[in-house]
Design a protein around this motif. Structure first.
Motif, PDB file in Angstrom:
ATOM      1  N   THR A 143       0.796  -1.235   0.000  1.00  0.00           N
ATOM      2  CA  THR A 143       0.000   0.000   0.000  1.00  0.00           C
ATOM      3  C   THR A 143       0.823   1.277   0.000  1.00  0.00           C
ATOM      4  OG1 THR A 143      -0.156   0.021   2.427  1.00  0.00           O
ATOM      5  CG2 THR A 143      -1.890  -1.163   1.220  1.00  0.00           C
ATOM      6  N   GLY A 144       2.129   1.157  -0.003  1.00  0.00           N
ATOM      7  CA  GLY A 144       2.966   2.354   0.053  1.00  0.00           C
ATOM      8  C   GLY A 144       3.001   3.106  -1.267  1.00  0.00           C
ATOM      9  N   ARG A 145       3.432   4.344  -1.187  1.00  0.00           N
ATOM     10  CA  ARG A 145       3.586   5.180  -2.381  1.00  0.00           C
ATOM     11  C   ARG A 145       5.003   5.762  -2.382  1.00  0.00           C
ATOM     12  NH1 ARG A 145       0.163   4.425  -5.726  1.00  0.00           N
ATOM     13  NH2 ARG A 145      -1.620   5.674  -5.098  1.00  0.00           N
ATOM     14  N   PRO A 146       5.822   5.412  -3.372  1.00  0.00           N
ATOM     15  CA  PRO A 146       7.185   5.952  -3.411  1.00  0.00           C
ATOM     16  C   PRO A 146       7.183   7.422  -3.805  1.00  0.00           C
ATOM     17  CG  PRO A 146       6.718   4.724  -5.418  1.00  0.00           C
ATOM     18  CD  PRO A 146       5.525   4.553  -4.517  1.00  0.00           C
ATOM     19  N   LEU A 147       8.181   8.117  -3.335  1.00  0.00           N
ATOM     20  CA  LEU A 147       8.320   9.532  -3.677  1.00  0.00           C
ATOM     21  C   LEU A 147       9.687   9.751  -4.322  1.00  0.00           C
ATOM     22  CD1 LEU A 147       6.772  11.707  -0.837  1.00  0.00           C
ATOM     23  CD2 LEU A 147       6.124  11.654  -3.215  1.00  0.00           C
ATOM     24  N   LEU A 148       9.711   9.760  -5.647  1.00  0.00           N
ATOM     25  CA  LEU A 148      10.941  10.081  -6.361  1.00  0.00           C
ATOM     26  C   LEU A 148      11.231  11.572  -6.185  1.00  0.00           C
ATOM     27  CD1 LEU A 148      10.397   7.957  -9.592  1.00  0.00           C
ATOM     28  CD2 LEU A 148      11.733   7.380  -7.574  1.00  0.00           C
ATOM     29  N   PRO A 149      12.467  12.000  -6.420  1.00  0.00           N
ATOM     30  CA  PRO A 149      12.849  13.396  -6.139  1.00  0.00           C
ATOM     31  C   PRO A 149      11.931  14.445  -6.767  1.00  0.00           C
ATOM     32  CG  PRO A 149      14.812  12.107  -6.552  1.00  0.00           C
ATOM     33  CD  PRO A 149      13.639  11.187  -6.801  1.00  0.00           C
ATOM     34  N   PHE A 150      11.480  14.222  -8.013  1.00  0.00           N
ATOM     35  CA  PHE A 150      10.637  15.231  -8.655  1.00  0.00           C
ATOM     36  C   PHE A 150       9.327  15.412  -7.897  1.00  0.00           C
ATOM     37  CE2 PHE A 150       7.334  16.544 -11.673  1.00  0.00           C
ATOM     38  CZ  PHE A 150       7.889  17.716 -12.149  1.00  0.00           C
ATOM     39  N   ILE A 157      -6.697   5.651 -20.250  1.00  0.00           N
ATOM     40  CA  ILE A 157      -6.031   6.940 -20.044  1.00  0.00           C
ATOM     41  C   ILE A 157      -4.969   6.913 -18.952  1.00  0.00           C
ATOM     42  CG2 ILE A 157      -8.082   8.159 -20.839  1.00  0.00           C
ATOM     43  CD1 ILE A 157      -8.465   9.061 -17.891  1.00  0.00           C
ATOM     44  N   VAL A 158      -5.087   6.009 -17.970  1.00  0.00           N
ATOM     45  CA  VAL A 158      -4.113   5.983 -16.878  1.00  0.00           C
ATOM     46  C   VAL A 158      -2.823   5.292 -17.317  1.00  0.00           C
ATOM     47  CG1 VAL A 158      -3.704   5.247 -14.493  1.00  0.00           C
ATOM     48  CG2 VAL A 158      -5.951   6.056 -15.171  1.00  0.00           C
ATOM     49  N   SER A 159      -2.874   4.559 -18.388  1.00  0.00           N
ATOM     50  CA  SER A 159      -1.697   3.937 -19.003  1.00  0.00           C
ATOM     51  C   SER A 159      -1.031   2.946 -18.058  1.00  0.00           C
ATOM     52  CB  SER A 159      -0.738   5.025 -19.463  1.00  0.00           C
ATOM     53  OG  SER A 159       0.357   4.513 -20.131  1.00  0.00           O
ATOM     54  N   VAL A 160       0.131   3.294 -17.506  1.00  0.00           N
ATOM     55  CA  VAL A 160       0.881   2.328 -16.691  1.00  0.00           C
ATOM     56  C   VAL A 160       0.359   2.220 -15.264  1.00  0.00           C
ATOM     57  CG1 VAL A 160       3.003   2.566 -18.013  1.00  0.00           C
ATOM     58  CG2 VAL A 160       2.603   4.060 -16.072  1.00  0.00           C
ATOM     59  N   GLY A 161      -0.511   3.114 -14.857  1.00  0.00           N
ATOM     60  CA  GLY A 161      -0.990   3.075 -13.478  1.00  0.00           C
ATOM     61  C   GLY A 161      -0.047   3.809 -12.553  1.00  0.00           C
ATOM     62  N   VAL A 162      -0.411   3.862 -11.288  1.00  0.00           N
ATOM     63  CA  VAL A 162       0.367   4.586 -10.282  1.00  0.00           C
ATOM     64  C   VAL A 162       1.218   3.585  -9.513  1.00  0.00           C
ATOM     65  CG1 VAL A 162       0.284   6.189  -8.352  1.00  0.00           C
ATOM     66  CG2 VAL A 162      -1.501   6.252 -10.105  1.00  0.00           C
ATOM     67  N   VAL A 163       2.480   3.935  -9.318  1.00  0.00           N
ATOM     68  CA  VAL A 163       3.416   3.000  -8.696  1.00  0.00           C
ATOM     69  C   VAL A 163       3.103   2.783  -7.222  1.00  0.00           C
ATOM     70  CG1 VAL A 163       5.309   3.400 -10.312  1.00  0.00           C
ATOM     71  CG2 VAL A 163       5.031   4.919  -8.344  1.00  0.00           C
ATOM     72  N   ARG A 164       3.527   1.628  -6.724  1.00  0.00           N
ATOM     73  CA  ARG A 164       3.400   1.285  -5.304  1.00  0.00           C
ATOM     74  C   ARG A 164       4.792   1.150  -4.688  1.00  0.00           C
ATOM     75  NH1 ARG A 164      -1.657  -1.321  -4.231  1.00  0.00           N
ATOM     76  NH2 ARG A 164      -3.169  -0.531  -5.741  1.00  0.00           N
ATOM     77  N   LYS A 165       4.845   1.154  -3.361  1.00  0.00           N
ATOM     78  CA  LYS A 165       6.096   0.920  -2.634  1.00  0.00           C
ATOM     79  C   LYS A 165       5.869  -0.158  -1.590  1.00  0.00           C
ATOM     80  CE  LYS A 165       7.367   3.761   0.640  1.00  0.00           C
ATOM     81  NZ  LYS A 165       7.815   4.966   1.363  1.00  0.00           N
ATOM     82  N   CYS A 166       6.779  -1.118  -1.507  1.00  0.00           N
ATOM     83  CA  CYS A 166       6.669  -2.177  -0.516  1.00  0.00           C
ATOM     84  C   CYS A 166       6.895  -1.587   0.872  1.00  0.00           C
ATOM     85  CB  CYS A 166       7.696  -3.270  -0.783  1.00  0.00           C
ATOM     86  SG  CYS A 166       7.475  -4.113  -2.358  1.00  0.00           S
ATOM     87  N   MET A 167       5.956  -1.831   1.759  1.00  0.00           N
ATOM     88  CA  MET A 167       6.060  -1.311   3.117  1.00  0.00           C
ATOM     89  C   MET A 167       6.745  -2.301   4.065  1.00  0.00           C
ATOM     90  SD  MET A 167       4.797   1.690   2.900  1.00  0.00           S
ATOM     91  CE  MET A 167       4.419   2.208   4.577  1.00  0.00           C
ATOM     92  N   ALA A 168       7.095  -3.488   3.536  1.00  0.00           N
ATOM     93  CA  ALA A 168       7.798  -4.506   4.322  1.00  0.00           C
ATOM     94  C   ALA A 168       8.495  -5.441   3.350  1.00  0.00           C
ATOM     95  CB  ALA A 168       6.801  -5.278   5.198  1.00  0.00           C
ATOM     96  N   ASP A 169       9.406  -6.253   3.862  1.00  0.00           N
ATOM     97  CA  ASP A 169      10.021  -7.279   3.011  1.00  0.00           C
ATOM     98  C   ASP A 169       8.937  -8.254   2.564  1.00  0.00           C
ATOM     99  OD1 ASP A 169      12.425  -6.080   3.523  1.00  0.00           O
ATOM    100  OD2 ASP A 169      13.091  -7.562   5.004  1.00  0.00           O
TER     101      ASP A 169
END
Length: 512
Positions: A114-121, A384-396
């Motif tokens: 359920t995480g959301r990564p935050l790239l620098p931009f 229209i969303v194309s690739v979708g929104v990325v997720r981030k692993c909140m645990a191993d």
């Protein structure tokens, strides 16, 4: 004929030293590249699924042409399988293709996904605030509040439907005023759809000529488009440098500031009305409810309710609530012009099933299976969303046999699901039959994921579905949409941005 003498010999000898140095440096660089590539290929196989060869510093950005393009990911899946890794510079991203692979992550009940990564931009542009870009405790609180507040404001009830119908009527009047003359429908559609979410979050609608409202639309367009650009990839690659360099990225920062400033001013006005007790309960909007929540939880140390999160949550709702529905409706009219036989069948069903001149309501959808199927096919094919929104692993986690560490980015390629040949009979063709049984009744498909799925599915999905049905069905019952005389058929390919946009086109809306 000139002969090279001693001077030339001495010169060539002097140059031989730097040539050897250059050769040695090249060998060292090549050796480092080999070691680096070997490490990526073999040293981390137990962590990340294998993927295309990488380059130092750039990773796979060159292979991806510095864009996160859904078709590129689909092509790579033919070589590396439905689960593979690409490197955005030094950042590994696990790409999922096809319904089975994507479903495992999106529909999982595990909070690990359920995480959301935050790239620098994104971090510099919007920060970890609101609901779209937050994770963990903040995301849970903001999303839960958003769901509750939208229900209080009438989502799924008649009063919300009336608001949408008012904007539908306004759009119908705009088209009617053209009396069949060619027009670009994008501005009117965006304005009407935007007014729906404006009524929810700001408690008011705006006129088409309102300069502030036009700035909000411009901000939405630029901020949503910016992450899909070459400049965003370069920014993520060298953020320290890009923070000090001019470029197109600056425009995104400027207009997001304009959007947030507008919302801040609205928040101040709402605070004054609440303090003066001039706001009637039935007139409360999203901002009012959030301000009350801030007051209720001000002594709670675990509370994430504050003005910053409020501003960003409203920005999230406004941008996503405008962009997705407006773009889908623009594709809808484009497809109806391109496929007039399908447009005719929708109108036949509307005429046969609906009686009188009442404004179509959401309950009518149950009686209009073909119209409902066409709307779903517009969303699937338009993609229209194309690739979708990325997720981030909140645990191993363990994903397809690979032990993936906490913090890893996962990209579920939504296009690969909407075009999955194992799920759709003719995925690359526009066919409402994808959502119809043999007897003509409407059927849902598990692989229909334009709003994503699972715990991080679109917060405004239910509202968007109502809007799409009410706008589309009322437009098709009132008008026939045609290509202007003497003009070519509109293009069916797209403009690549954060969402897939149709190329500008014009239509004639002829009263039926």
């Amino acid at each position: 004929m000139k002969v090279r003498g001693a001077n030339w010999t001495k010169y060539s000898e002097r140059r031989s030293i730097p040539r050897r140095m250059i050769s040695e440096l090249l060998l060292i660089v090549l050796f480092c590249m080999f070691i680096w590539g070997y490490y990526r290929k073999h040293g981390e196989d137990h962590v990340y699924p294998p993927g295309p060869p990488t380059l130092p510093i750039l990773g796979n950005l060159w292979t991806l042409r510095f864009q996160l393009h859904h078709e590129t990911f689909i092509e790579l899946a033919k070589i590396y399988g439905n689960v593979y890794t690409v490197w955005l510079g030094q950042i590994p991203v696990i790409v999922l293709n096809g319904f089975k692979a994507v479903k495992e992550v999106l529909n999982s009940h595990s909070e690990a996904y359920t995480g959301r990564p935050l790239l620098p931009f994104f971090m510099d542009l919007m920060g970890e605030k609101g609901v779209v870009l937050t994770s963990g405790h903040t995301w849970k609180q903001q999303r839960r509040f958003g769901q509750v507040a939208l229900k209080k404001l009438g989502l799924g009830k008649r009063n919300m439907e009336v608001r949408i119908q008012e904007e539908v009527q306004s759009l119908l009047e705009m088209f009617a005023a053209m009396e069949g003359s060619p027009t670009d429908p994008s501005v009117w559609i965006t304005h009407s759809v935007s007014n729906v979410i404006s009524a929810v979050v700001f408690g008011k609608r705006f006129l088409l000529e309102d300069k502030d409202f036009q700035k909000l639309h411009k901000a939405t367009e630029l901020v949503i488009a910016a992450p899909g650009t070459l400049w965003a990839r370069i920014y993520d690659l060298v953020p320290t440098l890009m923070r000090h360099l001019p470029g197109p990225h600056e425009k995104a920062f400027k207009y997001f500031h304009i959007l947030c400033s507008f919302i801040h001013n609205e928040v101040k006005e709402h605070q004054e009305l609440l303090r003066s007790e001039l706001r009637a309960k039935e007139d409360m909007d999203f901002i009012d409810h959030y301000l009350i929540q801030i007051s209720k939880t001000k002594c709670d140390s675990n509370s994430t309710f504050n003005e910053e999160n409020l501003v960003h949550l409203v920005a999230d709702l406004f941008m996503t609530g405008t962009e997705t529905v407006a773009t889908t409706l623009q594709w809808a009219l484009l497809y109806m012009v391109a496929f007039p036989d399908i447009q005719g069948k929708v109108q036949e069903e509307l005429d046969a099933i609906l009686e009188g001149s009442h404004m179509i309501n959401n309950e009518d959808r149950k009686r209009l299976p073909y119209t409902n199927a066409v709307i779903h096919e517009i969303q699937r094919f338009g993609n229209i969303v194309s690739v979708g929104v990325v997720r981030k692993c909140m645990a191993d986690i363990r994903l397809h046999g690979f032990k993936v560490p906490k913090g890893t980015i996962i990209l579920p390629n939504i296009s690969s699901v909407l075009y999955d040949p194992e799920q759709w009979k003719s995925p690359r063709e526009f066919s409402p039959l994808h959502f119809l049984q043999e007897n003509g009744t409407f059927e849902t498909k598990e692989a229909f994921l334009p709003f994503s799925s699972g715990q991080r599915a679109c917060l405004g999905e239910h509202l968007a579905k109502i809007e799409l049905f009410l706008f589309f069905s009322n437009l098709l019952r009132t008008f026939s949409f045609q290509v202007p005389e003497g003009e070519c058929q509109p293009r069916l390919d797209y403009v690549q941005a954060a969402t897939l946009q149709p190329y500008p086109y014009r239509v004639r809306a002829v009263l039926r």
